[in-house]
Structures are given as structure tokens and as C-alpha cells.
Design an enzyme around this catalytic site. Structure first.
Site, PDB file in Angstrom:
ATOM      1  N   SER A  38       0.848  -1.197   0.000  1.00 36.26           N
ATOM      2  CA  SER A  38       0.000   0.000   0.000  1.00 36.26           C
ATOM      3  C   SER A  38       0.879   1.242   0.000  1.00 36.26           C
ATOM      4  CB  SER A  38      -0.901   0.011   1.229  1.00 36.26           C
ATOM      5  OG  SER A  38      -1.417   1.331   1.390  1.00 36.26           O
ATOM      6  N   HIS A  40      -1.122  -1.395  -4.228  1.00 40.52           N
ATOM      7  CA  HIS A  40      -2.405  -1.025  -3.621  1.00 40.52           C
ATOM      8  C   HIS A  40      -2.482   0.494  -3.435  1.00 40.52           C
ATOM      9  CE1 HIS A  40      -5.948  -2.132  -1.152  1.00 40.52           C
ATOM     10  NE2 HIS A  40      -5.578  -1.163  -0.331  1.00 40.52           N
ATOM     11  N   ASP A  46      -4.731   3.513  -1.960  1.00 41.34           N
ATOM     12  CA  ASP A  46      -5.807   3.834  -1.024  1.00 41.34           C
ATOM     13  C   ASP A  46      -6.362   5.226  -1.297  1.00 41.34           C
ATOM     14  OD1 ASP A  46      -6.068   1.536   0.712  1.00 41.34           O
ATOM     15  OD2 ASP A  46      -4.022   1.973   1.370  1.00 41.34           O
ATOM     16  N   MET A  81      -9.034   8.030  -0.421  1.00 38.66           N
ATOM     17  CA  MET A  81      -9.912   8.455   0.691  1.00 38.66           C
ATOM     18  C   MET A  81     -10.421   9.868   0.423  1.00 38.66           C
ATOM     19  SD  MET A  81      -7.699   7.110   3.936  1.00 38.66           S
ATOM     20  CE  MET A  81      -6.811   5.536   3.887  1.00 38.66           C
ATOM     21  N   HIS A  93      -8.292   0.843  -4.142  1.00 38.05           N
ATOM     22  CA  HIS A  93      -9.260   0.660  -3.051  1.00 38.05           C
ATOM     23  C   HIS A  93      -9.942   2.003  -2.798  1.00 38.05           C
ATOM     24  CE1 HIS A  93      -9.658  -0.232   1.589  1.00 38.05           C
ATOM     25  NE2 HIS A  93     -10.831  -0.166   1.002  1.00 38.05           N
ATOM     26  N   MET A 105     -12.145   4.292  -0.831  1.00 38.39           N
ATOM     27  CA  MET A 105     -12.824   4.540   0.451  1.00 38.39           C
ATOM     28  C   MET A 105     -13.509   5.893   0.318  1.00 38.39           C
ATOM     29  SD  MET A 105      -9.751   3.103   2.821  1.00 38.39           S
ATOM     30  CE  MET A 105      -8.635   3.220   1.438  1.00 38.39           C
ATOM     31  N   MET A 129     -11.404  -5.971   5.286  1.00 40.50           N
ATOM     32  CA  MET A 129     -10.678  -4.940   6.045  1.00 40.50           C
ATOM     33  C   MET A 129     -10.414  -5.480   7.446  1.00 40.50           C
ATOM     34  SD  MET A 129     -10.039  -2.463   4.065  1.00 40.50           S
ATOM     35  CE  MET A 129      -9.218  -1.506   5.350  1.00 40.50           C
ATOM     36  N   GLY A 164      -9.104   4.181   6.943  1.00 40.89           N
ATOM     37  CA  GLY A 164      -8.854   5.606   7.139  1.00 40.89           C
ATOM     38  C   GLY A 164      -7.392   5.936   7.362  1.00 40.89           C
ATOM     39  N   PHE A 165      -6.687   5.013   7.977  1.00 41.42           N
ATOM     40  CA  PHE A 165      -5.293   5.293   8.319  1.00 41.42           C
ATOM     41  C   PHE A 165      -4.436   4.046   8.212  1.00 41.42           C
ATOM     42  CE2 PHE A 165      -8.129   8.095  10.610  1.00 41.42           C
ATOM     43  CZ  PHE A 165      -7.633   9.341  10.258  1.00 41.42           C
ATOM     44  N   GLY A 183      -0.932   1.938   9.541  1.00 39.39           N
ATOM     45  CA  GLY A 183      -0.234   1.761  10.811  1.00 39.39           C
ATOM     46  C   GLY A 183      -1.093   1.344  11.984  1.00 39.39           C
ATOM     47  N   ASP A 211      -6.531  -6.478   4.225  1.00 41.27           N
ATOM     48  CA  ASP A 211      -5.913  -5.147   4.282  1.00 41.27           C
ATOM     49  C   ASP A 211      -5.997  -4.578   5.695  1.00 41.27           C
ATOM     50  OD1 ASP A 211      -5.090  -2.531   3.765  1.00 41.27           O
ATOM     51  OD2 ASP A 211      -6.770  -2.049   2.437  1.00 41.27           O
ATOM     52  N   GLY A 216      -2.916  -3.763   9.069  1.00 42.85           N
ATOM     53  CA  GLY A 216      -2.187  -4.309  10.214  1.00 42.85           C
ATOM     54  C   GLY A 216      -1.467  -5.624   9.952  1.00 42.85           C
ATOM     55  N   SER A 257       2.601  -0.008   6.191  1.00 44.85           N
ATOM     56  CA  SER A 257       3.696   0.387   7.085  1.00 44.85           C
ATOM     57  C   SER A 257       4.725  -0.722   7.301  1.00 44.85           C
ATOM     58  CB  SER A 257       3.118   0.846   8.429  1.00 44.85           C
ATOM     59  OG  SER A 257       2.247  -0.138   8.952  1.00 44.85           O
TER      60      SER A 257
HETATM   61  C1  DX5 Z   1      -6.494   1.558   5.567  1.00 47.96           C
HETATM   62  C2  DX5 Z   1      -5.966   1.247   4.192  1.00 47.96           C
HETATM   63  C3  DX5 Z   1      -4.848   0.265   4.187  1.00 47.96           C
HETATM   64  C4  DX5 Z   1      -3.612   0.721   4.908  1.00 47.96           C
HETATM   65  C5  DX5 Z   1      -2.804  -0.460   5.307  1.00 47.96           C
HETATM   66  O1  DX5 Z   1      -7.566   2.432   5.463  1.00 47.96           O
HETATM   67  O2  DX5 Z   1      -7.001   0.709   3.391  1.00 47.96           O
HETATM   68  O3  DX5 Z   1      -4.520  -0.143   2.876  1.00 47.96           O
HETATM   69  O4  DX5 Z   1      -2.819   1.579   4.154  1.00 47.96           O
HETATM   70  O5  DX5 Z   1      -1.731   0.014   6.058  1.00 47.96           O
HETATM   71  P1  DX5 Z   1      -1.013  -0.870   7.169  1.00 47.96           P
HETATM   72  O6  DX5 Z   1      -0.414  -2.066   6.463  1.00 47.96           O
HETATM   73  O7  DX5 Z   1       0.037   0.050   7.688  1.00 47.96           O
HETATM   74  O8  DX5 Z   1      -2.034  -1.255   8.169  1.00 47.96           O
HETATM   75 ZN    ZN Z   2      -6.511  -0.311   1.370  1.00 47.52          ZN
END
Ligand code: DX5
Ligand code: ZN
Length: 223
Positions: free
Chosen positions: A9, A34, A36, A38, A70, A72, A141, A146-147, A149, A179, A181, A202
Site C-alpha cells: 500500500s 495497492h 488507497d 480516501m 481501493h 474509500m 478490512m 482511514g489510516f 499503521g 488489508d 495491520g 507500514s
Molecule cells: C487503511 C488502508 C490500508 C492501509 C494499510 O484504510 O485501506 O490499505 O494503508 O496500512 P497498514 O499495512 O500500515 O495497516
Molecule cells: Zn486499502
């Protein structure tokens, strides 16, 4: 079972050297990239849009990799054509953002892209039942979107297992992507539950190690 693919990502990449970071991931063998997207409405964060997707497209195309987008965002149907024109190979939309999900999936297919569906951690798998035969990817998910890490939500593993059974029951060959963590120390659990595409932000783009070393750590943990 299909070979497990990695989808780094770029949310966690250094945006000031985005092209370089994508090249590092591709050179290390990432099969997907990937992206993301948003909008500050569906999720409380704003990231990137079609112009950036268009700029990174040549890197991904020349490596023969897959641009995995992806969305969002609210009203995803309004943006399907823009992301397909910008180079998305797979466009994934949230069940929660698309009351007319079947129409949005049709619109994605009309662009020539593959269609994916995804759901937030608290949304039950039953919401996918009717659409499963029509999609090429399902994304679980394993964090609240949203974030980057955040920590992997442990209940996701059982959800992956149940989705794997649903896909197998209808003979679907759709990608089962997960996707949020995911790190080298929990990826084996995710794969054992039935995932075949792993998103990681991350744990791939960070200052601890090179992108290549991080990708190698994932492969070693999966093997
Ligand atoms: C979260 C994103 C993920 C995110 C994954 O909203 O959809 O793709 O970037 O990041 P890590 O691998 O750091 O959880
Ligand atoms: Zn994603």
C-alpha cells in the site's frame, strides 16, 4: 490454492519520492500495487485521486504488475470511469458506500477493469452473498479504514475463513485480499485462513529496513 500475492500500500510510502518507492516494491517482486483513495467523507482522511494514479501507471504497467485501487469514498460509482481511465486494473468499492452495489460493479466491468467489493470490520459477510458471483476480488478490512499503521483486528481471521468457505462453495476464483495491520509476524495466520492477496503499508514502506528486505521478510513468513 493460488500463489499468495503481495500488494504494497503506497499510503505508507514517501510521497515525495513515490515513483522510486513503487519501483523498489516492483523490483522486489510485488505483484500488485495497492492505492488507497480516501475522500474525507466515507473515512476521516484525504489521500490521492486519479491524477496521481495516472502518473504511477507507467511504473506498474512496465513491470507487468496490477494496479489495485481501493476506493474509500462516498458515491464510488461517480468516480469509476476516472480511475479506470487513469489506469486502475482492479477497482474495489465498499458495500457500505454503495446502496446500488450491483450497478456500480456493472459500471466497473463496463470500463474493462476488474471489480472488487470490500466491507468494514463490523459489516457482516452476509451483505456480500448476492454479489459474490459477480466480482473478481473480495477485500476483508482487518482495520477500520482511514489510516495506515493500525493494529490487526484478531476477529478478522475467522471472517477470512468464513469468506474462503463462501467463495469455495460457489466455485469462485476471486482474489481474497486482506488489508490492515498485516506484518511478517501475523501474515502466516492470514494466509492459513484463506487469503491469497496481502496488502501491507507500514510493514513494507518504513525507515527500519529497505522495501526489498521488508518484502523478503513477508515471503519468508509465508513460505
Ligand atoms: C487503511 C488502508 C490500508 C492501509 C494499510 O484504510 O485501506 O490499505 O494503508 O496500512 P497498514 O499495512 O500500515 O495497516
Ligand atoms: Zn486499502
Amino acid at each position: 490454492m493460488k500463489q499468495v500475492k503481495l500488494s504494497p500500500s503506497i499510503l505508507a510510502a514517501d510521497f515525495a519520492r513515490l515513483g522510486e518507492q513503487i519501483e523498489e516494491a516492483l523490483a522486489a517482486g510485488a505483484e500488485y500495487i495497492h492505492v488507497d483513495v480516501m475522500d474525507g467523507h466515507f473515512v476521516p482522511n484525504i489521500t490521492i485521486g486519479p491524477p496521481v494514479v495516472a502518473k504511477i501507471r507507467p511504473f506498474i504497467q512496465s513491470a507487468g504488475a496490477v494496479m489495485d485501487v481501493h476506493l474509500m469514498i462516498e458515491n464510488p460509482g461517480d468516480y469509476v470511469a476516472a480511475f479506470a481511465d487513469a489506469g486502475a486494473d482492479i477497482i474495489t468499492v465498499h458495500v457500505e458506500a454503495a446502496p446500488h452495489l450491483h450497478r456500480v460493479i456493472q459500471a466497473i466491468h463496463e470500463t474493462g477493469a476488474k471489480a472488487g467489493v470490500t466491507l468494514n470490520p463490523a459489516t457482516p459477510l452476509v451483505t456480500l452473498e448476492e454479489i459474490l458471483p459477480d466480482v473478481e476480488l473480495v477485500l476483508i478490512m482487518s482495520v477500520n479504514p482511514g489510516f495506515g499503521g493500525q493494529s490487526y483486528i484478531p476477529a478478522s481471521t475467522d471472517k477470512i475463513r468464513r469468506l474462503r468457505a463462501m467463495l469455495d462453495a460457489i466455485g469462485s476464483t476471486a482474489d481474497l485480499e486482506v488489508d490492515g495491520g498485516i506484518k511478517p509476524d501475523n501474515v502466516a495466520e492470514v494466509v492459513a485462513a484463506g487469503a491469497d492477496v496481502i496488502v501491507a503499508g507500514s510493514a513494507i514502506f518504513n525507515r527500519k529496513q529497505s522495501v526489498a528486505a521488508n518484502i523478503a521478510a513477508f515471503r519468508a513468513a509465508i513460505a
